[in-house]
Write an enzyme that holds these catalytic residues in place. Sequence first.
Site, mmCIF file in Angstrom:
data_model
loop_
_atom_site.group_PDB
_atom_site.id
_atom_site.type_symbol
_atom_site.label_atom_id
_atom_site.label_comp_id
_atom_site.label_asym_id
_atom_site.label_seq_id
_atom_site.Cartn_x
_atom_site.Cartn_y
_atom_site.Cartn_z
ATOM 1 N N ALA A 182 0.788 -1.240 0.000
ATOM 2 C CA ALA A 182 0.000 0.000 0.000
ATOM 3 C C ALA A 182 0.818 1.287 0.000
ATOM 4 O O ALA A 182 0.340 2.325 -0.437
ATOM 5 C CB ALA A 182 -0.945 -0.006 1.205
ATOM 6 N N GLY A 239 -2.311 5.801 -1.486
ATOM 7 C CA GLY A 239 -3.065 6.472 -2.548
ATOM 8 C C GLY A 239 -4.127 5.593 -3.193
ATOM 9 O O GLY A 239 -5.268 6.020 -3.404
ATOM 10 N N LYS A 240 -3.762 4.351 -3.485
ATOM 11 C CA LYS A 240 -4.717 3.453 -4.147
ATOM 12 C C LYS A 240 -5.736 2.886 -3.150
ATOM 13 O O LYS A 240 -6.872 2.621 -3.522
ATOM 14 C CB LYS A 240 -3.964 2.352 -4.897
ATOM 15 C CG LYS A 240 -3.130 2.932 -6.048
ATOM 16 C CD LYS A 240 -2.339 1.901 -6.803
ATOM 17 C CE LYS A 240 -1.476 2.556 -7.881
ATOM 18 N NZ LYS A 240 -0.325 3.290 -7.316
ATOM 19 N N ASP A 244 1.944 -3.044 4.314
ATOM 20 C CA ASP A 244 3.253 -2.699 3.758
ATOM 21 C C ASP A 244 4.330 -3.197 4.707
ATOM 22 O O ASP A 244 4.065 -3.406 5.899
ATOM 23 C CB ASP A 244 3.389 -1.182 3.552
ATOM 24 C CG ASP A 244 4.430 -0.848 2.470
ATOM 25 O OD1 ASP A 244 4.035 -0.647 1.310
ATOM 26 O OD2 ASP A 244 5.634 -0.827 2.787
ATOM 27 N N CYS A 296 4.602 0.482 -11.944
ATOM 28 C CA CYS A 296 4.779 1.738 -12.693
ATOM 29 C C CYS A 296 6.054 1.598 -13.533
ATOM 30 O O CYS A 296 6.890 2.481 -13.576
ATOM 31 C CB CYS A 296 4.813 2.949 -11.775
ATOM 32 S SG CYS A 296 6.035 2.894 -10.461
#
Length: 395
Positions: free
Chosen positions: A225, A229-230, A248, A346
């Site tokens: 996480a 943000g998501k 996390d 990403c």
Amino acid sequence: MKLHNNTIRGVHSALAAIFEEGQYADKVIERTLKSNPKWGARDRSFIAETTYEMVRWWRLINYLSPSNNPYDLFGTYWLMQGHSLPPWEEFQKIQPEKLKGKYDKLEDPALIESIPDWLEELGQKELGDKWEAEIHSLNQEADVVLRVNTLKTTREKLKNILAESNIQTHIIKGYKDALILDERQNVFRHPAFKEGLFEVQDGSSQLVADSLAVEPGMRVIDACAGAGGKSLHLAALMENKGKILSMDVEEWKLQQTKLRARRDGVSIIERKVIEGSKTIKRLKESADRLLLDVPCSGLGVLKRNPDTKWKLSPESIEKVKQTQQEILQSYPSMLKPGGQMVYATCSILPSENQEQVQKFLNSEAGKNFELIEDHKVLSHESGFDGFYIARLLKK
């Protein structure tokens, strides 16, 4: 635009921290601006933008500059931007015509796009004829994209609220919660941000939560996480009904999630630190949906993190690929049969993306999964960050 010695020195000290001390550009700029409260808005904007752009074009600037003296480097950059230099003694060594002639003779694509040689080779190998357009796009400045917090407002209402403060935005097809600023500016001081009406989140990043096909009342795990943000986007899509477990390995990142959730009016997020394999085992087959937004090279987000290309190496990319596969071999056990999982990065590299998914599907851990769809987002095709999003079903 008039140049000032003190702001040029501010840029130089920021660049020294980034390149000589290996610090991250965003943190350096934040600290530089905080330590000089007397700078006005224009000076602060100049220092932030100039530092980022000089980091982006660092290899090319050093190649064209007459020396590595701070004023020669800055002056070279300033001419590259199409400006003229004031008749200061500090800029006497720079000959604009000579610099232009040197640039015009350039043929090496790695130098032209200001990237390391190894990255040029890797990009050609993995993306082939799409690489040239992609790296050129990733060298452009990123748009500022907002994600409307639909728990508190609508896109149209937010658009009007911002317009009242002379912040003009536009909508782009295919991104239902996104507003794009017409001009770059600091929106974090705006009352609408403090009230939790929006988050700053790139268009490609917004596609990730959307692709998980969540519904109100579900139990969802966001297993990598970060700052959340998501997770926040998922909460809005779930209408703040159900449960999201934001996990996390770094506890300090999850602290950010707590603060952001409070501002955004989100109450369904629970934070959990991953302390080892036991944490994963205890959550066996407990989630309706699982998001794996895994650590990656970050090559898809060079627009906003240009220093990444100077910090990466072929070895560090190999190491992160090992981590990705370790996560794929372990974390999907948390998903219920019949549930869906999204693997996202990403990165623009197939070796971090579809090849990793295929490797998982061919393994013992992935034998009960099937790929529903995947989405390869390239910056030169979307205008946003480079991303990869794969949706899988656990049979």
